[in-house]
Design a protein around this motif. Structure first.
Motif, PDB file in Angstrom:
ATOM      1  N   GLU A 174      -6.836  -8.490 -10.094  1.00  0.00           N
ATOM      2  CA  GLU A 174      -6.265  -7.443  -9.194  1.00  0.00           C
ATOM      3  C   GLU A 174      -6.822  -6.228  -9.385  1.00  0.00           C
ATOM      4  N   TYR A 184      -1.756 -11.922   1.393  1.00  0.00           N
ATOM      5  CA  TYR A 184      -0.428 -11.468   1.582  1.00  0.00           C
ATOM      6  C   TYR A 184       0.500 -11.647   0.171  1.00  0.00           C
ATOM      7  N   SER A 185       0.231 -12.823  -0.500  1.00  0.00           N
ATOM      8  CA  SER A 185       1.030 -12.980  -1.658  1.00  0.00           C
ATOM      9  C   SER A 185       0.318 -11.952  -2.698  1.00  0.00           C
ATOM     10  N   TYR A 186      -0.811 -11.561  -2.620  1.00  0.00           N
ATOM     11  CA  TYR A 186      -1.493 -10.790  -3.795  1.00  0.00           C
ATOM     12  C   TYR A 186      -1.012  -9.563  -3.393  1.00  0.00           C
ATOM     13  N   THR A 208       1.793  -8.488  -1.859  1.00  0.00           N
ATOM     14  CA  THR A 208       3.157  -8.147  -1.842  1.00  0.00           C
ATOM     15  C   THR A 208       3.672  -8.450  -3.257  1.00  0.00           C
ATOM     16  N   GLU A 209       3.076  -9.288  -4.014  1.00  0.00           N
ATOM     17  CA  GLU A 209       3.406  -9.762  -5.405  1.00  0.00           C
ATOM     18  C   GLU A 209       2.845  -8.585  -6.330  1.00  0.00           C
ATOM     19  N   ARG A 210       1.401  -8.251  -6.219  1.00  0.00           N
ATOM     20  CA  ARG A 210       0.985  -7.761  -7.404  1.00  0.00           C
ATOM     21  C   ARG A 210       0.564  -6.168  -7.120  1.00  0.00           C
ATOM     22  N   ARG A 248       2.340  -4.297  -4.647  1.00  0.00           N
ATOM     23  CA  ARG A 248       3.311  -3.556  -3.813  1.00  0.00           C
ATOM     24  C   ARG A 248       3.620  -2.031  -4.277  1.00  0.00           C
ATOM     25  N   GLU A 251       4.432   0.333  -1.310  1.00  0.00           N
ATOM     26  CA  GLU A 251       5.836   0.502  -1.014  1.00  0.00           C
ATOM     27  C   GLU A 251       6.422   1.839  -0.646  1.00  0.00           C
ATOM     28  N   GLU A 280       5.640  -9.796   7.303  1.00  0.00           N
ATOM     29  CA  GLU A 280       4.514 -10.701   7.177  1.00  0.00           C
ATOM     30  C   GLU A 280       3.633 -10.527   8.081  1.00  0.00           C
TER      31      GLU A 280
END
Lengths: 386, 386
Positions: free
Chosen positions: A162, A354-356, A358-360, A362, A366, A375
């Protein structure tokens, strides 16, 4: 009545910036206050640039002791900052001197906090800051990151890859001497300049934008456009280097005030997954499409900035495609024609990206991004770069 | 995703500047640190602007004590600053709040130094500064002086009428709220804006100029040109006021970095001799001819700045007359058509003006002016304004 217009000193928040050729000697009064320094560098650029020798000579003048830690890599890992911090603490240094580009200075920011306050990156990431932080002198060798004037540091976690952006600390003293950027090779000359370009564009269109940032961002992009193409014909053109270094510094103030937004967040994902991808190039790959979405919702701010590239761009939503094209064509004129595919990315990576994101990461986009993320939008941006 | 682009906070050297509408409340954490304040104001503008009531309400929220000293005049005398300083000391105040334009804030700068360190103006003029200076909160009510962000103060000696510019101190906290400038009458709206205009022009062409100052000066003059004529049609246009206040603030950074030069020095002589002459108007009277001499020796810098008024101005010595005309026509378009004669000056005053300038205020222009001063040049400049 002599004068050197590309030489000045600026105190901005906690950092006193010395800008200009051969300006290192002006930090003498500060050096005199300490007896034991920890010098942090990467593998080679500190020496190639000439900055390392200048610093050592300065320290010797005052019989200052120093240790050298020269193991910092580009796109540095959290473990490197922890290791450097522990070394500084074990050696009992009083002040850190970071000689390098963004990687070295960012590691030094985190290492100085760990050395001063103990603990590890986890504490730093959670926001713990020691009351008395070890002074940090940043000798900047590139014209892109702005880290010599801003409060951020970027590090990648070793295990989960990350790539985090931390609001951590300003340097105490920074030195921007264009002479030290002369040895930057052509590709990194372009990439670091594009990093500054996207700092300026994103800060000026972020939800945290302000009029001071607009002034600085417009100027930074104007200077990059006027000077970078000329510099590429003669990389040793010191006047052009000075202007690009100046542009990158004021774009650093811009992000310090207003932060970056989606393009930088996406790039953190990409070069977190693939550390070979240079940061500035990563930004350039997805940047034009992010400009498209940004111009749609911030046409006035976006056009004000992009007018320096093309006076015909209109402050209207309908010119979003044109805004994208202007940026893309500027990059292509510099020879930036790579694709994400060249770094091993494919459509198949989208879900992971995408998951990386939005999940980590953000928190990196944001609040600052001026449009709603979906998405579909992220897929469209990634596709545009493949 | 709300945002207020004309709102920001900036730490520049010792001063933390809060810029924006209704931003006063953000200085609360600072107010809380002290229990006894000295409020300095002029005769009326603090109350008319609404700033005075806002400050009092804020102080009451924290049950802070305060004394009010409301006797400061425009073009203030040294004796006023000494008197104010003594009052602050006698009353045992912990921090000063100056609510006003340049006169009030400048008196507060000097008074805070005298209150903290004792002595009188003579000591301050010789450079004595107390180690611990009383904090100074500047609530700025005009868009011209830049004193809310710079280190200068201007005061006139009572006996000899020497209008001195001192390098004295920054405020600790400054508040630039455009709402407080709405009540500025039309003439002072013009004069203070022209003060900012000449700050920008002189700093960008001074021997101490630098590239950061060029960025700020160009932007300041562009903003003045874009917004002042429109504002004059509706003095309550808060967006235009905000832009002019911003322009004046960045022009304040410009002079803090690079100083003014000959035009400001001459104006100090003129309004020192005739305190009825508003500072900004005095600058406008001699300004165009100073621009002429400046453009001759700094055509590149001068043209870069003046291009915001007329894109056809050339960075050539031969365009010096044109540079002068551009500035003069801009001023005339604002309705500035006065002459020095209107304030009682005549050819007969030249010898007095010249000796005053060269004997007592030489330090204000000698190192910063980009051309060699001669009696002929000064005579020519004064004649152009009569």
């Amino acid at each position: 009545m002599s004068s050197e217009p590309d030489r000045f000193v600026l105190q901005y928040y906690d950092v006193k910036l010395f800008f200009g050729r051969k300006i290192l000697r002006e930090i003498k009064p500060f050096i005199q206050e300490y007896k034991r320094f920890g010098i942090l560098t990467g593998r080679s650029s500190a020496k190639i640039s000439g900055a390392y020798d200048d610093v050592i000579n300065l320290l010797r003048e005052f019989d200052a002791e120093y240790i050298v830690y020269d193991k910092i890599s580009p796109n540095p890992w959290v473990s490197e900052a922890e290791k450097a911090g522990e070394t500084l603490w074990r050696e009992g240094v009083e002040a850190v001197i970071a000689i390098g580009g963004g990687s070295v200075i960012d590691v030094a920011k985190v290492a100085s906090v760990i050395a001063s306050g103990g603990g590890g990156f986890k504490d730093v990431f959670r926001g713990r800051r020691p009351r008395n932080m070890m002074p940090l002198i940043a000798i900047n060798l590139t014209h892109g990151t702005g880290t010599e004037i801003d409060r951020y540091a970027v590090l990648t976690t070793d295990d989960t890859r990350e790539k985090h952006g931390l609001d951590i600390r300003y340097p105490t003293i920074s030195v921007d001497d264009p002479v030290y950027t002369i040895s930057l090779p052509k590709d990194h000359t372009i990439y670091t300049s594009l990093d500054a370009f996207y700092h300026a564009y994103e800060a000026a269109t972020s939800n945290y934008r302000n009029i001071f940032v607009e002034t600085l961002s417009r100027e930074a992009i104007f200077i990059i456009r006027e000077n970078l193409p000329v510099l590429l014909k003669d990389l040793s053109d010191i006047e052009r280097r000075a202007m690009l270094l100046y542009a990158s510094m004021i774009a650093g103030i811009a992000i310090d005030q207003s932060s970056t937004h989606l393009n930088h967040a996406i790039e953190h994902v990409l070069s977190g997954l693939e550390p070979r991808l240079p940061h500035g190039l990563g930004l350039a790959l997805t940047g034009p499409r992010v400009v498209y979405y940004t111009h749609k919702v911030r046409p006035i701010e976006s056009a004000r900035i992009l007018r320096t590239l093309d006076p015909n761009i209109k402050p209207l939503e309908e010119d979003a495609e044109k805004a994208m094209r202007i940026v893309k064509e500027f990059q292509e004129s510099l020879g930036v024609t790579q694709r994400l595919e060249d770094y091993g990315f494919s459509e198949n990576d989208f879900k992971k990206i995408y998951s990386y994101l939005t999940e980590r990461l953000r928190y990196l986009y944001e609040d600052s991004t001026p449009f709603q993320i979906s998405e579909d939008i992220i897929r469209d941006i990634i596709s545009s770069a493949l």
